[in-house]
Scaffold this active site. Structure first.
Site, PDB file in Angstrom:
ATOM      1  N   ALA A  23       0.881  -1.230   0.066  1.00 17.34           N
ATOM      2  CA  ALA A  23       0.100  -0.066  -0.182  1.00 17.34           C
ATOM      3  C   ALA A  23       1.013   1.327  -0.091  1.00 17.34           C
ATOM      4  CB  ALA A  23      -1.023  -0.060   1.127  1.00 17.34           C
ATOM      5  N   HIS A  28       7.054   5.986   1.269  1.00 18.22           N
ATOM      6  CA  HIS A  28       7.942   4.897   0.671  1.00 18.22           C
ATOM      7  C   HIS A  28       8.804   5.087  -0.709  1.00 18.22           C
ATOM      8  CE1 HIS A  28       4.290   2.451   2.628  1.00 18.22           C
ATOM      9  NE2 HIS A  28       5.493   1.984   3.319  1.00 18.22           N
ATOM     10  N   GLU A 139      11.206   7.671   9.913  1.00 21.85           N
ATOM     11  CA  GLU A 139      11.287   7.994  11.173  1.00 21.85           C
ATOM     12  C   GLU A 139       9.844   8.290  11.601  1.00 21.85           C
ATOM     13  OE1 GLU A 139      13.341  11.906  10.983  1.00 21.85           O
ATOM     14  OE2 GLU A 139      15.238  10.641  11.524  1.00 21.85           O
ATOM     15  N   LYS A 140       8.937   8.094  10.534  1.00 22.67           N
ATOM     16  CA  LYS A 140       7.479   8.120  11.427  1.00 22.67           C
ATOM     17  C   LYS A 140       7.246   6.931  12.305  1.00 22.67           C
ATOM     18  CE  LYS A 140       3.660   6.400   9.669  1.00 22.67           C
ATOM     19  NZ  LYS A 140       3.047   5.801  10.511  1.00 22.67           N
ATOM     20  N   SER A 176       0.912   7.597   5.758  1.00 17.21           N
ATOM     21  CA  SER A 176       0.853   5.985   6.183  1.00 17.21           C
ATOM     22  C   SER A 176      -0.163   5.267   5.204  1.00 17.21           C
ATOM     23  CB  SER A 176       0.343   6.308   7.691  1.00 17.21           C
ATOM     24  OG  SER A 176      -0.201   4.988   8.035  1.00 17.21           O
TER      25      SER A 176
END
Ligand code: PAF
Length: 272
Positions: A23, A28, A139-140, A176
């Site tokens: 996803a 990404h 880093e999330k 996200s």
């Protein structure tokens, strides 16, 4: 996969690796792009790892869009995509307990028992097949990054763990995969996480630590559709909650909350 990696290595190319659960979003793709700048060949993996879900419903509803992901990766020229099957990845593996120095028990770990052991077990397996030189993590997922770095150091993994900054939508929401599960209304409400973190950053060090937390929690409270799981102001390395600002120039504000059933996390570095 292992043979491909061995061949690349024989040619003297450095292998960059971006492990994902699919996803894919812009965050990404930027990990892949960064890897492509730093390494001769880049592998992305897509594997929704059952070991890291402690809630079966969460695993079932996790977004999946394999064809779109393939196209996105091809579009930016990612060299290889590794999509292992459960049976292949965990062949002959009994998941083992890694020493995470207690990091796994804090925050996300307290809310999701076993989550980080599941993450590290799969990352270890993925590394085993891909054999990367450098592996890229956002880093999330700040605590995930800390845990992986800790284990990599402890167990002398040869891979270099490369942290990459959080990508955000223009309204501040951290990108996200789970955002795609939010309704339009929840998507708007979810921006309160970043607003709360920003509010904390704007008063941090100038006001007491307690007052800083209160400001963040007050902002969160303005959005009744969002249910807080945890908020903490922590030491950037140990992730332990700070008692005061004394002796520190940098801290991290961590947050996890639910929009309906959807779990969201975010964090922000607070500098003096
Ligand atoms: O961050 C993720 O997407 C996952 O936790 C990871 C690192 C791919 C392991 O399943």
């Amino acid at each position: 996969m292992a043979e491909w990696s061995a061949m690349i290595r024989r040619k003297g190319d450095r292998i960059g690796f971006v492990p994902t659960m699919g996803a894919l979003h812009q965050g990404h793709l930027e990990l892949v792009s960064q890897a492509m700048e730093e390494c001769g060949k880049v592998v992305c993996s897509i594997f929704v790892n059952p070991l890291q879900f402690n809630d079966l419903k969460d695993l079932e509803r996790y977004p999946r869009q394999l064809e779109k992901d393939r196209e996105l990766l091809a579009g930016i020229g990612c060299h290889a995509l590794f999509i292992p099957k459960d049976s292949q990845l965990f062949l002959g593996l009994v998941p083992r307990e890694h020493n995470m120095g207690g990091l796994e028990l804090l925050w996300e770990g307290a809310s999701r028992p076993g989550h980080f052991q599941g993450v590290v077990n799969v990352v270890e397996r993925l590394f085993h097949y891909v054999r990367p030189d450098r592996a890229y993590f956002g880093e999330k997922d700040r605590q995930q990054l800390s845990v992986i770095r800790h284990v990599a150091r402890e167990e002398r993994w040869p891979e270099m763990i490369v942290p990459c900054r959080t990508r955000r939508a223009p309204d501040g929401l951290a990108l996200s995969s789970r955002n795609s599960l939010l309704s339009v209304e929840q998507r708007k409400q979810a921006t309160v996480l970043h607003r709360a973190l920003r509010a904390a950053a704007s008063v941090a060090f100038a006001h007491s630590l307690k007052a800083t937390s209160e400001v963040a929690l007050m902002i969160l409270g303005t959005e009744p559709g969002i249910r807080l799981d945890h908020f903490g102001i922590v030491d950037p390395v140990s992730l332990k909650p700070l008692e005061s600002w004394e002796g520190t120039d940098r801290a991290v504000a961590l947050i996890a909350a639910y929009a309906g059933e959807i779990r969201l996390i975010d964090n922000l570095t607070l500098d003096r």
